[in-house]
Write an enzyme that holds these catalytic residues in place. Sequence first.
Site, PDB file in Angstrom:
ATOM      1  N   ASP A  94     -63.991-108.370 -10.364  1.00  0.00           N
ATOM      2  CA  ASP A  94     -65.110-108.358 -11.287  1.00  0.00           C
ATOM      3  C   ASP A  94     -65.228-106.963 -11.892  1.00  0.00           C
ATOM      4  OD1 ASP A  94     -67.343-109.198 -12.724  1.00  0.00           O
ATOM      5  OD2 ASP A  94     -68.225-110.252 -11.013  1.00  0.00           O
ATOM      6  N   GLU A 151     -77.359-111.055 -14.531  1.00  0.00           N
ATOM      7  CA  GLU A 151     -77.129-110.510 -13.196  1.00  0.00           C
ATOM      8  C   GLU A 151     -77.839-109.171 -12.997  1.00  0.00           C
ATOM      9  OE1 GLU A 151     -72.964-109.307 -12.699  1.00  0.00           O
ATOM     10  OE2 GLU A 151     -72.728-109.678 -14.832  1.00  0.00           O
TER      11      GLU A 151
END
Length: 643
Positions: free
Chosen positions: A313, A503
Amino acid sequence: MTRSPLLLAALLAGAVTAHAADPDPVVQAWPARQPVRDAVLETRVEAALKTLSLRQKIGQMTQPEIRAVTPAEVREYAIGTVLNGGGGWPGQDRAATPAQWRALSEQFQAAALQATPGIPLIWGTDAVHGHNNVRGATLFPHHIALGATGNADLVRDIGRATARAVRASGLHWAFAPTLAVVQDVRWGRTYESYGADPALVRRLGQAEVEGMQEGLKDGRGVLATAKHFIADGGTRRGIDQGLAQSSPADLVQVHGAGYLGALDAGVLTVMASFSSWTDSTRYVAHGKMHGNAALLTGVLKQRLAFDGLIVSDWDGIGQIPGCRDDDCPAAINAGIDVVMVPFKWKAFFENTVRAVEQGRIPMARIDDAVRRILRVKFSIAMTPAVPATVEAMQAPEVARQAVRESLVLLKHKPGLLPLKRTARVLVVGPAADSLAHQSGGWSVTWQGRDTSNVDYPQGTSLLAALRQRLGSAQVTFDVDGSRSDPARFDAVVAVLAEAPYAEGEGDIRITENLRHSRRYPADLAVLQRVAGRGAPVVTLLYSGRPLYVNDLANRSDAFIAAWLPGTEGTGLADVLVAPAAGEPAWPGFKGRLSFPWPASPCQFSIHEAHPWWPIGGGLSGREATATTARLPEPADPQPICPL
């Protein structure tokens, strides 16, 4: 010595079989699977691998962001993959057309093929509810809404439509679907989950992968990504990138369910999670997932025989102890194949070359990573079979169906819905005409809140949809409800909403609770102005998770969980308003909760007893019995929740 493709495949399979006897209980908890390989493809992969120098191999593993790399640098460093993050567009123009996206993709592709003839570049993007970074693309309801539909065929169609939109812009790889099984709805990514039932996540996740990857070899499908491996939805207190504590069995049966479905669908890429995991049965801390060799290599690659690539990520390698964003042999040794290093990629490239030369990363590990990258690249046609037009990025009827089937009716005064076609309606709440609130995070920009209706030219807000359905003269919009007398109308439609978030910034912190009115007091004020003043109130809530809304429901005659429905507000009007003569019969409310709905402000966990509505709850709107009983409201509007 030359080996035949079949012998090579047998040797590789033997290595996996030998590892199946790994005594590690974390590995043994997972079902053993056998690899299925195409001998012709493997021969092509091995031949291409032999043509690459060390620097070219590291280039294949390096993934910069498009704002930080040029086609000339792609050629110089033999870069094999790029990405655009939320808020990254060609030329930093958020209004860039599909043709402009494709033109940049073709420039990158030409440069890559000059550097490594025969080995193309792939471009990844967060297409998590449609091709949400590109202006003009249809945005579908987020996963939490799709979970409420329970409709795998519909989710598969959304996967196909998303793939078509991504291909229209010249891209190849979607960082979706999220397969989290959320345990605490304070997590700001709850809306990216289909629900709290592992079986539902497995079924819908498999369908979405199937839809996205359909037609990979003829230029229609895109690479799907199973993310975020693993237990990202199981962190304590719902803290993003936090710590999940569970037994190995729960890791498989709860958090692993979606990945098993994705593997069944033939998913070709997996993204590692930012989160950490601790084995709660043996009190063993495994640390950050990006450095977890037991799970990335022992489980995913060997036990589950996953032959595709694992991508990190965004700067995720920098969270491993002893690592930096631009230097982390430990992550590569643990099993990361493509390293998403958006802006510090040049330093990462040189540091990784040096680490291999110094023996800190075995050459065999580099070859394994590149072999996987090549296997994935050679599985997809590079030339898109989709025109580079805005029209190719739109699927309004599929989105409209998804909206209709996702709405969950939590409270209803019999006979109120559907509204008559002759109804005069007062609409209140700023979110009623806000496509940003309707779409939520990961919409045009990363967090989704720095947008306006101009950024969604293809979209229809609920207000616009009601005006289309009832006639503009029948619909009055009073943003805060202060300028109109509700008694002059047949009904009030109130639209309440969480502000868009994604997020990290979407987490509800441990000092807060789930009471929507605490965080958005203006929504309560709107209802207080219109409730009990001569017209029934129909309330819709746009939210990325279940919330405590007893005070709001008590001031409403009907209350609807509308989730984050995306750009097709027409689907909302389809369910709110009766059809005209000759139109299909009123569909009623088909959506059913995929998470429990809390009865108190501190019911964060999906395991709390006595919610207002359990998983599977919801009304059809056709019930003859009243559902308007007053819900209890706490004496303390801001209770302190136990840790």
